[in-house]
Design a protein around this motif. Sequence first.
Motif, PDB file in Angstrom:
ATOM      1  N   GLY A 185       7.193   5.313  64.817  1.00  0.00           N
ATOM      2  CA  GLY A 185       6.138   4.325  65.000  1.00  0.00           C
ATOM      3  C   GLY A 185       6.036   3.843  66.439  1.00  0.00           C
ATOM      4  N   GLN A 186       7.172   3.769  67.125  1.00  0.00           N
ATOM      5  CA  GLN A 186       7.151   3.288  68.515  1.00  0.00           C
ATOM      6  C   GLN A 186       6.946   4.405  69.538  1.00  0.00           C
ATOM      7  OE1 GLN A 186       9.848   0.135  69.901  1.00  0.00           O
ATOM      8  NE2 GLN A 186      10.859   0.231  67.917  1.00  0.00           N
ATOM      9  N   PHE A 187       7.533   5.570  69.282  1.00  0.00           N
ATOM     10  CA  PHE A 187       7.611   6.547  70.372  1.00  0.00           C
ATOM     11  C   PHE A 187       6.886   7.861  70.079  1.00  0.00           C
ATOM     12  CE2 PHE A 187      11.288   3.686  70.611  1.00  0.00           C
ATOM     13  CZ  PHE A 187      10.986   3.082  71.827  1.00  0.00           C
ATOM     14  N   PRO A 200      11.495   4.715  65.091  1.00  0.00           N
ATOM     15  CA  PRO A 200      11.375   5.587  66.261  1.00  0.00           C
ATOM     16  C   PRO A 200      10.034   6.333  66.290  1.00  0.00           C
ATOM     17  CG  PRO A 200      13.542   5.833  65.262  1.00  0.00           C
ATOM     18  CD  PRO A 200      12.732   4.957  64.330  1.00  0.00           C
TER      19      PRO A 200
END
Lengths: 394, 142
Positions: A129-131, A127
Motif C-alpha cells: 500500500g505504501q511502496f 508495504p
Amino acid sequence: MARHPHSGKVAIVGAAHTDQIGKLPGHSRLMLHAEAARNALADAGLTLKDVDGIFSAVATPNEISEYLNVTPRYVDGTSVGGCSYILMVQHAVAAIMGGYCDVALILHGESGRSWIDMESQGTPQGPGGQFEDPFGTVGAASTYALPVLRHFHDYGTTKYQMSHIPAATREWALLNPMAMMRSKGPITPQDVMASRPVCYPLNLLDCCLVCDGGGALVVTSAERAKDLRQRPVYVHGTGEATAHRSVGMMRDFTTSDSTVISGQQAFAFADMQPSDIDHLMLYDAFSPTPMYFLEDLGFVPKGEVGPWLEDTSKTPDGKIIYRTGPGGDLPMNTNGGGLSFGHSGRYGMFAMLEAVFQLRGTAGARQVDNVNTSLVHGPGRQFAAAATLILGRD
Amino acid sequence: MIEGYTGKLPVPTPGTQPFWDGTQAGKLVLPRCGDCGGWTYYPRPFCMHCFSWNVTWTRASGHGTLHTFAINHLPAKGFEDVGKPVIAVVELEEGPRMITNLMIEGEPDPDAIPLDAPVEVTFRAVTPGITLPWFRLVRGGR
C-alpha cells in the motif's frame, strides 16, 4: 541420490472441478468450495465423513469447517498466492506420512469474476500500500509486466517469441469442452501482438481469463488408494519456497528464485530430472510466467527460451506445431491454461486437476499419448512464492 | 500538490514516517546499517542485509539506473495529468531497488526508454501530506 522415503507413498485419489467455470453469478466463494468438495469426493468414492484433513486458501479452514459442518483434526490455510494448493499437496504428504491425517481434502473456490464474498488484499499501510500501489499499478497485469523487459534486455528474448506461449496454449483449449476459449478459434503470435495493449509489454492475449470456479483434490496414502475406485496418481516429488511478496523485490528480474528452489527440491525428492517428465503444467497467469519457469526448472537452458519457443515445425498440410502445443515435444498446459481455459485467481488447483486427468488417461480429445509423469509448477503472487509437484502413474 | 488527487495514497506508519517526511522535504531518506553499511528499501527498522537493528535514517544521493519498467495502458487514477504511468524499478546507486514512476514528457515510447539508463529522483507532491518519489532520465548521463 535416492528418492525421498515419502516419494510415491501418497496418492491423489479424487479430483474434480466445480460443475462449471466461467461467469457464475449464482455462486458465492463458499458455495464454490462446497461444490468442488462434493465433486471430488464423488470422484474418489468417499464421503465428507472420511475426510480428516482440510486444506484451503481462499476460504480459511475455520470458514470451511463451519460451512461444511465438519471438525477436521488437521488443517492448513497456507495462503501464498496462486500456487497455494500445489504447496498444500506437499503439506498433505507430510501430514499423511506423519499420521496427522488419513484423508486430506484440498479445496479451491474463488468468485474471481463475480466477486461474491471476496476480500481485497492488503491495506494502504502495508508495504504494498505504501511502496507499490501509489505508483500506478492496477492489478496483476501491471506487476507481472515489470520483470519482462529485463529478460528481453539481458537475453535478447523478443515479444514475438513470447507470443508463442498463448498461441500454443489456445490450441489445447480448442480441444477442451470446459475451456472458456474452446469455441474462439486459434490465435497466432501475430494476433497476440496485435491485441489491445494492457501493460507494455503485455497485450490482452498475454493475460489470463478471470473467472469464477473451483476444484478439489482428495489425497490419501498409496496403501489406502489401492482400495479406492480411481486409478491412483502418485506424488513423486514436491517442493516449495517463498522469496518475497512484491515483484519489485525480485533479486534477479530474469529468474524466479522460489521456482529454482522448489523445482530442485521436487526433482531431488523424486530422484528425477527434467528429461524424465512427459507432461508439464506451468501456471500461465501471463505469457511470461511459463517462459520463466521453462528455464528456471531446467527444461530449457537459461536465456534460451525465446529461440526455443520460436522453433516451431509444420504438419504436412502446413499447420504450425508449437513445441508446447498438440503434437509438440513438450506438451504443456493441455487444459488450455490460465490463458485460454480460465483463471479464478489461484489457478494452481486447475493445473493439478489437468495433470491428474492426463495421468489417468481421461483427458479426452486433448489426451497426450504415454503420459507417465507430469510436473505441475505455479507461482504465488508475481514470482514471489512457488511450488512444484511431480506426479506419476506408477 | 494536485487539486482533487484521486490516486492511491500511502498511509505512513510510525516505522515509515521518516521516509515520507523526507520526500515531503525533497529528500530520499532510507535506513542505513551502522554495522554492514547496507541500505534498506522499503524502509524497515532493521537492515535487510544483515538483520542488524543498528540503522540510521540517511539521505541517499537520489541517483540510480533504470532496471526495468512497464507502461500501464489500463486507466490508473491519479495519472490524468501525466498520461500512462511508466511503472519502473530503479536501482539506487546505494544498492536497493524501488518501484517508482518514471517522469516522461508526452506519450511514453518504450523504445526510447533504455534499461540501465541513469535516472535521478524527482518529487511529486500529490496532497498536502504526501509527496511521492518519482524518477526521471538524466539526459546525456551524469
